[in-house]
Motif scaffolding. Sequence first.
Motif, PDB file in Angstrom:
ATOM      1  N   ARG A 170       0.841  -1.211   0.000  1.00 11.10           N
ATOM      2  CA  ARG A 170       0.000   0.000   0.000  1.00 11.10           C
ATOM      3  C   ARG A 170       0.867   1.249   0.000  1.00 11.10           C
ATOM      4  O   ARG A 170       0.569   2.221  -0.698  1.00 11.10           O
ATOM      5  CB  ARG A 170      -0.948  -0.003   1.188  1.00 11.10           C
ATOM      6  CG  ARG A 170      -2.109  -0.972   1.010  1.00 11.10           C
ATOM      7  CD  ARG A 170      -3.200  -0.760   2.029  1.00 11.10           C
ATOM      8  NE  ARG A 170      -2.746  -0.880   3.401  1.00 11.10           N
ATOM      9  CZ  ARG A 170      -2.709  -2.007   4.100  1.00 11.10           C
ATOM     10  NH1 ARG A 170      -3.096  -3.142   3.547  1.00 11.10           N
ATOM     11  NH2 ARG A 170      -2.292  -2.012   5.345  1.00 11.10           N
ATOM     12  N   SER A 219       2.240   1.752  -3.409  1.00 12.81           N
ATOM     13  CA  SER A 219       1.240   2.279  -4.344  1.00 12.81           C
ATOM     14  C   SER A 219       1.072   3.789  -4.176  1.00 12.81           C
ATOM     15  O   SER A 219       0.752   4.489  -5.137  1.00 12.81           O
ATOM     16  CB  SER A 219      -0.100   1.558  -4.188  1.00 12.81           C
ATOM     17  OG  SER A 219      -0.730   1.924  -2.988  1.00 12.81           O
ATOM     18  N   LEU A 220       1.283   4.302  -2.969  1.00 12.77           N
ATOM     19  CA  LEU A 220       1.240   5.754  -2.770  1.00 12.77           C
ATOM     20  C   LEU A 220       2.346   6.442  -3.560  1.00 12.77           C
ATOM     21  O   LEU A 220       2.135   7.512  -4.138  1.00 12.77           O
ATOM     22  CB  LEU A 220       1.384   6.110  -1.291  1.00 12.77           C
ATOM     23  CG  LEU A 220       0.216   5.786  -0.377  1.00 12.77           C
ATOM     24  CD1 LEU A 220       0.592   6.084   1.067  1.00 12.77           C
ATOM     25  CD2 LEU A 220      -1.014   6.567  -0.791  1.00 12.77           C
ATOM     26  N   ASP A 239       3.743   5.238  -6.257  1.00  8.31           N
ATOM     27  CA  ASP A 239       3.536   5.011  -7.679  1.00  8.31           C
ATOM     28  C   ASP A 239       2.352   5.775  -8.252  1.00  8.31           C
ATOM     29  O   ASP A 239       2.194   5.849  -9.466  1.00  8.31           O
ATOM     30  CB  ASP A 239       3.340   3.519  -7.961  1.00  8.31           C
ATOM     31  CG  ASP A 239       4.593   2.705  -7.649  1.00  8.31           C
ATOM     32  OD1 ASP A 239       5.680   3.311  -7.573  1.00  8.31           O
ATOM     33  OD2 ASP A 239       4.475   1.482  -7.454  1.00  8.31           O
ATOM     34  N   ALA A 240       1.515   6.334  -7.356  1.00 10.01           N
ATOM     35  CA  ALA A 240       0.329   7.074  -7.827  1.00 10.01           C
ATOM     36  C   ALA A 240       0.760   8.316  -8.597  1.00 10.01           C
ATOM     37  O   ALA A 240       1.777   8.948  -8.266  1.00 10.01           O
ATOM     38  CB  ALA A 240      -0.537   7.464  -6.631  1.00 10.01           C
ATOM     39  N   GLN A 269       1.246  11.998  -9.716  1.00 11.28           N
ATOM     40  CA  GLN A 269       1.319  13.226  -8.935  1.00 11.28           C
ATOM     41  C   GLN A 269       0.336  14.259  -9.473  1.00 11.28           C
ATOM     42  O   GLN A 269       0.234  14.440 -10.676  1.00 11.28           O
ATOM     43  CB  GLN A 269       2.742  13.791  -8.997  1.00 11.28           C
ATOM     44  CG  GLN A 269       3.775  12.929  -8.311  1.00 11.28           C
ATOM     45  CD  GLN A 269       3.553  12.850  -6.828  1.00 11.28           C
ATOM     46  OE1 GLN A 269       3.473  13.888  -6.163  1.00 11.28           O
ATOM     47  NE2 GLN A 269       3.439  11.659  -6.292  1.00 11.28           N
TER      48      GLN A 269
END
Length: 69
Positions: free
Chosen positions: A55, A58-59, A61-62, A64
């Motif tokens: 998790r 994933s933050l 990789d999100a 911008q």
Amino acid sequence: MNAQARQEIKTAIQALDDALKGLMGFLMTLRPTLRNEILQICGHHMERAREAKERLRSLLDAPQDPDAG
């Protein structure tokens, strides 16, 4: 997300990864029966740590938001 938050997330990911690798390395030195018993007791917690690591990753990789922060 600002640079400091990104660095803190990267540090947390690395800490979780190191802890999980260390635990698995230790478990592999044990007799199979003892290893299995410990995994039955701790396996759920190790899985939750792995999920938390994913998790956090994933933050990072999100995509911008250019208007954020």
